[in-house]
Design a protein around this motif. Sequence first.
Motif, PDB file in Angstrom:
ATOM      1  N   LEU A 117       0.850  -1.183   0.000  1.00  0.00           N
ATOM      2  CA  LEU A 117       0.000   0.000   0.000  1.00  0.00           C
ATOM      3  C   LEU A 117       0.886   1.234   0.000  1.00  0.00           C
ATOM      4  CD1 LEU A 117      -2.584  -1.019   2.762  1.00  0.00           C
ATOM      5  CD2 LEU A 117      -2.892  -1.190   0.289  1.00  0.00           C
ATOM      6  N   PRO A 119       0.498   5.935  -0.450  1.00  0.00           N
ATOM      7  CA  PRO A 119      -0.450   7.050  -0.590  1.00  0.00           C
ATOM      8  C   PRO A 119      -0.861   7.234  -2.042  1.00  0.00           C
ATOM      9  CG  PRO A 119       1.419   7.673   0.789  1.00  0.00           C
ATOM     10  CD  PRO A 119       1.771   6.363   0.154  1.00  0.00           C
ATOM     11  N   ASP A 135      -7.989   2.715   4.361  1.00  0.00           N
ATOM     12  CA  ASP A 135      -7.442   1.806   5.355  1.00  0.00           C
ATOM     13  C   ASP A 135      -8.261   1.866   6.637  1.00  0.00           C
ATOM     14  OD1 ASP A 135      -6.710   4.126   6.695  1.00  0.00           O
ATOM     15  OD2 ASP A 135      -4.561   3.944   6.241  1.00  0.00           O
ATOM     16  N   VAL A 141      -5.727   4.973   0.405  1.00  0.00           N
ATOM     17  CA  VAL A 141      -4.469   4.316   0.045  1.00  0.00           C
ATOM     18  C   VAL A 141      -4.613   3.703  -1.344  1.00  0.00           C
ATOM     19  CG1 VAL A 141      -3.751   3.828   2.417  1.00  0.00           C
ATOM     20  CG2 VAL A 141      -5.183   2.175   1.186  1.00  0.00           C
TER      21      VAL A 141
END
Length: 268
Positions: A117, A119, A135, A141
Amino acid sequence: MSVPDAGDLLSSGELTVLGRVSVASNVTLVCDLGTGDGAVRVVYKPVRGEQPLWDFPDGTLAGREVASYLIATALGWPVIPETVLRDGPYGPGMVQRWITTREPAEPGSTRLDLVDLCPPGLVPDGYREILRAYDGAGDEVSLVHADDPRLLRMAVLDVLLNNADRKGGHALEGVDGGVYGVDHGICLHQDNKLRTVLWGWAGEPIPADLRADIGAFADSLPGELADRLSHHLTDTEIDALLRRAKRLLDAPVMPLPETARPIPWPAF
């Protein structure tokens, strides 16, 4: 363990249970395998520890793991660690070579795992974005995976295996430089069950070298390999495997999602 007779060692050594992988849905035991000249680390999944599923016959998951290994080996793709079906402390089950993975990234590091994962909008070079979600803290994410030919080969294998559960945590980068897939118990159903996090190549051509391997595999399947697979799969499931191989040869393009749930949950 990286030796020609790894299967023989897995089949014959005495299993000593060290502990249990608590996050696994089926009973998954970490064992040392006594071979007379030391110990080898393995994973042992007894059939009696398999959770019932509505769409897969009871007691067949261990055999599907072995069948998946046999298929990968027949393709010449070292994607699945050596896997056998044998007796153990808790009865018959699947035994597979343990993969030692590289150390996790240090806190604050920007290094990503094979599936990870990050940003949104900050997908690093060499990665493909699969989807955006939220999340547990409510932050957005991006689910990403490496644009790595070793991982692409795994994604093609998953199409052939009709893998219904390719989670991010099932793709391992070994310290030996290999990329390995584990947990293939929910594979090889005759109906379309493909669920994977490796959708980054959807709609793109399959490389020529992988197509050649699939062609040779399809030619060999009706013979001895089918006989070996018949110990773990039904004739209908073996026929469906051959159809998937021929479909990839006729239309050598990575498939697009076709079901309402194309990604397993949880994704890791």
